[in-house]
Design a protein around this motif. Sequence first.
Motif, PDB file in Angstrom:
ATOM      1  N   SER A  11     -28.271   0.612  47.017  1.00 30.09           N
ATOM      2  CA  SER A  11     -27.177   0.343  46.095  1.00 30.09           C
ATOM      3  C   SER A  11     -26.955  -1.143  46.050  1.00 30.09           C
ATOM      4  CB  SER A  11     -25.922   1.067  46.584  1.00 30.09           C
ATOM      5  OG  SER A  11     -24.813   0.691  45.846  1.00 30.09           O
ATOM      6  N   ILE A  12     -27.113  -1.797  44.912  1.00 27.14           N
ATOM      7  CA  ILE A  12     -27.087  -3.244  44.832  1.00 27.14           C
ATOM      8  C   ILE A  12     -26.136  -3.708  43.720  1.00 27.14           C
ATOM      9  CG2 ILE A  12     -28.466  -5.269  44.408  1.00 27.14           C
ATOM     10  CD1 ILE A  12     -30.583  -4.092  45.951  1.00 27.14           C
ATOM     11  N   LYS A 169     -27.889  -2.382  51.569  1.00 27.71           N
ATOM     12  CA  LYS A 169     -27.751  -3.458  50.598  1.00 27.71           C
ATOM     13  C   LYS A 169     -27.211  -4.689  51.296  1.00 27.71           C
ATOM     14  CE  LYS A 169     -23.105  -2.813  48.802  1.00 27.71           C
ATOM     15  NZ  LYS A 169     -22.702  -4.169  49.097  1.00 27.71           N
ATOM     16  N   ASN A 170     -27.593  -5.863  50.745  1.00 27.28           N
ATOM     17  CA  ASN A 170     -27.181  -7.109  51.363  1.00 27.28           C
ATOM     18  C   ASN A 170     -25.688  -7.315  51.210  1.00 27.28           C
ATOM     19  OD1 ASN A 170     -29.757  -7.794  52.111  1.00 27.28           O
ATOM     20  ND2 ASN A 170     -30.185  -8.833  50.195  1.00 27.28           N
ATOM     21  N   PHE A 190     -31.186 -12.070  43.300  1.00 22.01           N
ATOM     22  CA  PHE A 190     -31.328 -11.586  44.672  1.00 22.01           C
ATOM     23  C   PHE A 190     -30.976 -10.107  44.809  1.00 22.01           C
ATOM     24  CE2 PHE A 190     -31.376 -16.071  45.569  1.00 22.01           C
ATOM     25  CZ  PHE A 190     -32.219 -16.163  46.646  1.00 22.01           C
ATOM     26  N   LYS A 191     -30.666  -9.457  43.677  1.00 21.08           N
ATOM     27  CA  LYS A 191     -30.358  -8.024  43.672  1.00 21.08           C
ATOM     28  C   LYS A 191     -29.263  -7.693  44.674  1.00 21.08           C
ATOM     29  CE  LYS A 191     -34.938  -6.603  42.113  1.00 21.08           C
ATOM     30  NZ  LYS A 191     -35.474  -7.965  41.916  1.00 21.08           N
ATOM     31  N   GLY A 192     -28.245  -8.503  44.685  1.00 20.96           N
ATOM     32  CA  GLY A 192     -27.145  -8.289  45.618  1.00 20.96           C
ATOM     33  C   GLY A 192     -25.825  -8.707  45.012  1.00 20.96           C
ATOM     34  N   HIS A 251     -29.498  -7.811  61.978  1.00 22.99           N
ATOM     35  CA  HIS A 251     -30.283  -7.250  60.871  1.00 22.99           C
ATOM     36  C   HIS A 251     -30.891  -8.443  60.142  1.00 22.99           C
ATOM     37  CE1 HIS A 251     -27.283  -8.587  57.999  1.00 22.99           C
ATOM     38  NE2 HIS A 251     -26.337  -7.847  58.574  1.00 22.99           N
ATOM     39  N   PRO A 252     -31.768  -8.249  59.194  1.00 25.73           N
ATOM     40  CA  PRO A 252     -32.341  -9.407  58.501  1.00 25.73           C
ATOM     41  C   PRO A 252     -31.344 -10.043  57.544  1.00 25.73           C
ATOM     42  CG  PRO A 252     -33.160  -7.382  57.515  1.00 25.73           C
ATOM     43  CD  PRO A 252     -32.358  -6.972  58.727  1.00 25.73           C
ATOM     44  N   PHE A 253     -31.582 -11.302  57.224  1.00 25.84           N
ATOM     45  CA  PHE A 253     -30.836 -11.977  56.172  1.00 25.84           C
ATOM     46  C   PHE A 253     -31.472 -11.632  54.821  1.00 25.84           C
ATOM     47  CE2 PHE A 253     -30.400 -16.254  53.879  1.00 25.84           C
ATOM     48  CZ  PHE A 253     -29.249 -15.871  53.232  1.00 25.84           C
TER      49      PHE A 253
END
Length: 591
Positions: A11-12, A169-170, A190-192, A251-253
Amino acid sequence: MYQFISFKGISIKMKNFFTIAAVLVIAFILSFFADIACADSFTPNIDVFPLSDLRPGMQGEVFTVVKGLERVSFPAEVISIIPSPSEPKRLILIRARGPLVEKIGGIAAGMSGSPFFIDGRLVGAIGYGWDFSDHNLGLVTPIEEMSKAWDWQAKKGIEGGKVKFHESKNAPLIVSGISSRGAEKISRDFKGEVEVLPFDLPVGGIAVDYDAKLQPGDSVGVLLAWGDVSVGSTGTLTAVDVEGNFLAYAHPFLNRGDVSFPLTRSWVHEVIPSIKSPFKLGSPVSIVGVVRQDRPQAIAGKIGHFPKGVEVSVKFTDDSGTTAFKRFQVVNDPFLMNQVLPGALLGLFDDLWGRAGEGTGFVTVKIEGKGFVEGISRKNVYFSDSDLIGQIVSREIMTLVPLLSLNRFKEIDPLGIHVELQVTKQPKVVYIEKLEVPNKDNVKKGKNLDIEVTLRNFRGDPEVKKLSLKVPDNASGLCEVVARGGGIAEPSQVSLMSGWRAISSFEEFLNEIEAAESNNQVIVELLYGPLLREEDEDEDFSLDEEYELVSEMKKRRMEEGTLRIFETDHYVEGLLRRCLTIIDEGSNKSR
């Protein structure tokens, strides 16, 4: 930053310069990281609570920042240990408690990396949660899993199979110094999600702290751009070792592997309650280190070491004559840089002009760098009846920048990008209104051909420009005189697209960029022979022209006199043609 699992999936929250650019661009990976020594393994400078000893019902404490720079804590209970088929392999479900958690509305975005202790020993750090749920529940990434981020340093360059990460999602990127439209573009790219801070950073940008001392639970951030424009995220530091190496975020950035991003100390303005999920509103205070690994388990890097960036400078002049100067840096990664810059520049120019919409813009883009001190500079003029800034950013700046940053011939590192832009709401447009050839019935080989081009400024009086073209000795039959605005019906790279030639040196590469036409030019040319070949034509022309690059063809035609270019201080619109017939030798009449 704090990532949220979604069990339903992710979900972005023209003119022809494009054609030439598309042919020239071939993406080659550059070596863009600074030589910074990093650890091959990580041992926190505090005691660790082994995951094997962890049991449901155990009570612990989470350290984080909810206001300013001060660390606070709240209690949390272990609910369960959850195995995972992907990285990280194990996660710990916890429930946060206490008056502080009740006040802020639960575990918040920006608490990613907040360390969880039991009996004074480090268990791991908060990394995940759920939207529209019980925000007191969260997932902790064990420190054993987070430490795997350093394993990539030891096996650098040896990539395994695809890492399947949790569907998530970011958390929002925090953006300052640009308009909401620029932030929205960054968000789309960045799809965020992007949050725009309603204030500017200090004059001179973000300071560098060369001797920062950080502790687990301190608020930190990662930057993609810094200076008069800031793009980054807020999270929490989990652990450091005796040499200043750190782990954070849990978690990743962006999950980009080997990276070189600035690590910042962050100021938390407030935790904003939300039904969807509470989040920290933070902004960077100072750059304190470098992020070197961006992996599924965590981000990792070193405090007291610093990355280099790509310098971007802007000189902006508006209708009133007011001039503003802005400077910022973006991450020294050409692929990521070319994702950040479009939104950053779009939003910066929107803010500087204080409007969006129609107008005329005069733009100069200069790119230079190490090993390329002479640089390359390109000037152009744009007019739009709807979105001037958008056209300039997408069609000019973000066409030229990737050409140089991703060129296959030489590394330009560090890279400098300098933009000068002068804008006006007025339509500074000149139209090609008439094309006349007075001696069109007496066109002879080797003779000059007089041309008259009538131009009219927007709502102005007409003006006639007189010039001459040379009829080549080898020309015959049908020919055509064309007057057009630069970039309209611009010659394409036929030799490249047909496979007859390839650009084989940096010098050829630059020549093709410099040969691209500008929108303020009036192009007058005589087309004949191969340039005007008809399907039923029987003449056997040489194919030499089809092997030429555009820069070579342009130079040859200007020398032979069949091409004339003059520049205006307006955007040129229009195209007119006149067909002629070259008189055969010995004949006194045109065919």
